[in-house]
Write an enzyme that holds these catalytic residues in place. Sequence first.
Site, PDB file in Angstrom:
ATOM      1  N   SER A   7       0.834  -1.204   0.000  1.00 32.67           N
ATOM      2  CA  SER A   7       0.000   0.000   0.000  1.00 32.67           C
ATOM      3  C   SER A   7       0.864   1.248   0.000  1.00 32.67           C
ATOM      4  CB  SER A   7      -0.905   0.012   1.231  1.00 32.67           C
ATOM      5  OG  SER A   7      -1.480   1.301   1.355  1.00 32.67           O
ATOM      6  N   HIS A  32      -1.189  -1.290  -4.202  1.00 31.67           N
ATOM      7  CA  HIS A  32      -2.459  -0.972  -3.533  1.00 31.67           C
ATOM      8  C   HIS A  32      -2.558   0.538  -3.310  1.00 31.67           C
ATOM      9  CE1 HIS A  32      -5.899  -2.169  -0.966  1.00 31.67           C
ATOM     10  NE2 HIS A  32      -5.533  -1.189  -0.158  1.00 31.67           N
ATOM     11  N   ASP A  34      -4.884   3.477  -1.687  1.00 32.67           N
ATOM     12  CA  ASP A  34      -5.957   3.749  -0.731  1.00 32.67           C
ATOM     13  C   ASP A  34      -6.544   5.131  -0.955  1.00 32.67           C
ATOM     14  OD1 ASP A  34      -6.116   1.412   1.021  1.00 32.67           O
ATOM     15  OD2 ASP A  34      -4.039   1.880   1.503  1.00 32.67           O
ATOM     16  N   MET A  36      -9.366   7.823   0.167  1.00 31.79           N
ATOM     17  CA  MET A  36     -10.212   8.162   1.325  1.00 31.79           C
ATOM     18  C   MET A  36     -10.806   9.549   1.129  1.00 31.79           C
ATOM     19  SD  MET A  36      -7.687   6.934   4.360  1.00 31.79           S
ATOM     20  CE  MET A  36      -6.822   5.364   4.292  1.00 31.79           C
ATOM     21  N   HIS A  65      -8.430   0.828  -3.772  1.00 32.84           N
ATOM     22  CA  HIS A  65      -9.350   0.567  -2.656  1.00 32.84           C
ATOM     23  C   HIS A  65     -10.087   1.864  -2.328  1.00 32.84           C
ATOM     24  CE1 HIS A  65      -9.559  -0.673   1.910  1.00 32.84           C
ATOM     25  NE2 HIS A  65     -10.759  -0.591   1.357  1.00 32.84           N
ATOM     26  N   MET A  67     -12.338   3.941  -0.279  1.00 35.63           N
ATOM     27  CA  MET A  67     -12.988   4.130   1.023  1.00 35.63           C
ATOM     28  C   MET A  67     -13.730   5.458   0.941  1.00 35.63           C
ATOM     29  SD  MET A  67      -9.842   2.737   3.303  1.00 35.63           S
ATOM     30  CE  MET A  67      -8.700   2.960   1.947  1.00 35.63           C
ATOM     31  N   MET A 138     -11.357  -6.465   5.606  1.00 33.86           N
ATOM     32  CA  MET A 138     -10.519  -5.530   6.368  1.00 33.86           C
ATOM     33  C   MET A 138     -10.104  -6.176   7.695  1.00 33.86           C
ATOM     34  SD  MET A 138     -10.102  -2.835   4.532  1.00 33.86           S
ATOM     35  CE  MET A 138      -9.130  -1.956   5.778  1.00 33.86           C
ATOM     36  N   GLY A 145      -3.077   3.663   8.180  1.00 34.18           N
ATOM     37  CA  GLY A 145      -2.081   2.600   8.183  1.00 34.18           C
ATOM     38  C   GLY A 145      -1.526   2.410   9.587  1.00 34.18           C
ATOM     39  N   GLY A 146      -0.776   1.336   9.766  1.00 33.09           N
ATOM     40  CA  GLY A 146      -0.042   1.133  11.008  1.00 33.09           C
ATOM     41  C   GLY A 146      -0.853   0.668  12.199  1.00 33.09           C
ATOM     42  N   ASP A 176      -6.484  -6.754   4.333  1.00 31.07           N
ATOM     43  CA  ASP A 176      -5.870  -5.426   4.359  1.00 31.07           C
ATOM     44  C   ASP A 176      -5.880  -4.879   5.779  1.00 31.07           C
ATOM     45  OD1 ASP A 176      -5.024  -2.843   3.847  1.00 31.07           O
ATOM     46  OD2 ASP A 176      -6.768  -2.281   2.645  1.00 31.07           O
TER      47      ASP A 176
HETATM   48  C1  DX5 Z   1      -6.332   1.243   5.791  1.00 30.02           C
HETATM   49  C2  DX5 Z   1      -5.891   0.942   4.391  1.00 30.02           C
HETATM   50  C3  DX5 Z   1      -4.737   0.022   4.292  1.00 30.02           C
HETATM   51  C4  DX5 Z   1      -3.473   0.517   4.919  1.00 30.02           C
HETATM   52  C5  DX5 Z   1      -2.794  -0.682   5.472  1.00 30.02           C
HETATM   53  O1  DX5 Z   1      -7.554   1.913   5.734  1.00 30.02           O
HETATM   54  O2  DX5 Z   1      -6.953   0.361   3.648  1.00 30.02           O
HETATM   55  O3  DX5 Z   1      -4.505  -0.386   2.938  1.00 30.02           O
HETATM   56  O4  DX5 Z   1      -2.602   1.158   4.043  1.00 30.02           O
HETATM   57  O5  DX5 Z   1      -1.711  -0.275   6.223  1.00 30.02           O
HETATM   58  P1  DX5 Z   1      -0.946  -1.240   7.191  1.00 30.02           P
HETATM   59  O6  DX5 Z   1      -0.422  -2.399   6.370  1.00 30.02           O
HETATM   60  O7  DX5 Z   1       0.110  -0.380   7.749  1.00 30.02           O
HETATM   61  O8  DX5 Z   1      -1.929  -1.734   8.234  1.00 30.02           O
HETATM   62 ZN    ZN Z   2      -6.457  -0.499   1.631  1.00 28.39          ZN
END
Ligand code: DX5
Ligand code: ZN
Length: 219
Positions: A7, A32, A34, A36, A65, A67, A138, A145-146, A176
């Site tokens: 990602s 990937h 993301d 948002m 992805h 969101m 999910m 992330g993280g 994910d």
């Molecule tokens: C969260 C995202 C993920 C995110 C994952 O909403 O959809 O794709 O980047 O990050 P890690 O691998 O750090 O959990």
């Molecule tokens: Zn994602």
Amino acid sequence: MARISPSILSADFANLERDIHDIEKNGADWVHVDVMDGLFVPNISIGIPVVQAIRPVTRLPLDVHLMIDRPIRYVEAFIKAGADWLTIHIEADQPANNLACLEKIRQLGCKAAISLKPGTPAEAAIPYLSLCDMVLVMTVEPGFGGQKFMADMMPKVSALRRMLDAVNPGCLIEVDGGVDAATCALCRESGAEVLVAGSAYFKAADRAAFVKCVQGKTP
Ligand code: DX5
Ligand code: ZN
């Protein structure tokens, strides 16, 4: 063997081209992306112009992805920008619109996927399974992330794999959130075939080795 989709949410946005080349060089399968909107999730990330900008930078499939609220409004724009896989959240609109959205994605020549937030049960995916090329489970709350991997989502992955084997066996399952060197094996064993990794990929001391580990090519 599984696929890894690093990602770029955890990439250095000032050096996105370099980081995407690095993803490809290290043997990863997909990229990937993301997206948002600050409404469906409490964060704003990247959008259509960035997908368009990174499309010529890599030969790897772009796994986008969404969101975002009512994604049907934007799927055509993301496909025109270069998405190869487009994932919508089933919580983001009414069922009739979600079905129409999946059909639209496929008609436009893109692979279609649905995603389920941690609180959404596997059964909620049933009306959509025959229209999907992939189901994303999910393993964190979407938005950041993280976060910590939710191992209690693994029964949902297995249940969806069983349901898909009956109606749409070619459909992939992606996970994910919180995927790292320690949690990836459990994901694969539960039936996930595509593993997203953001922070763990970018933090890995040896990214090529991390890619192999997530793919299940090394013990
Ligand atoms: C969260 C995202 C993920 C995110 C994952 O909403 O959809 O794709 O980047 O990050 P890690 O691998 O750090 O959990
Ligand atoms: Zn994602």
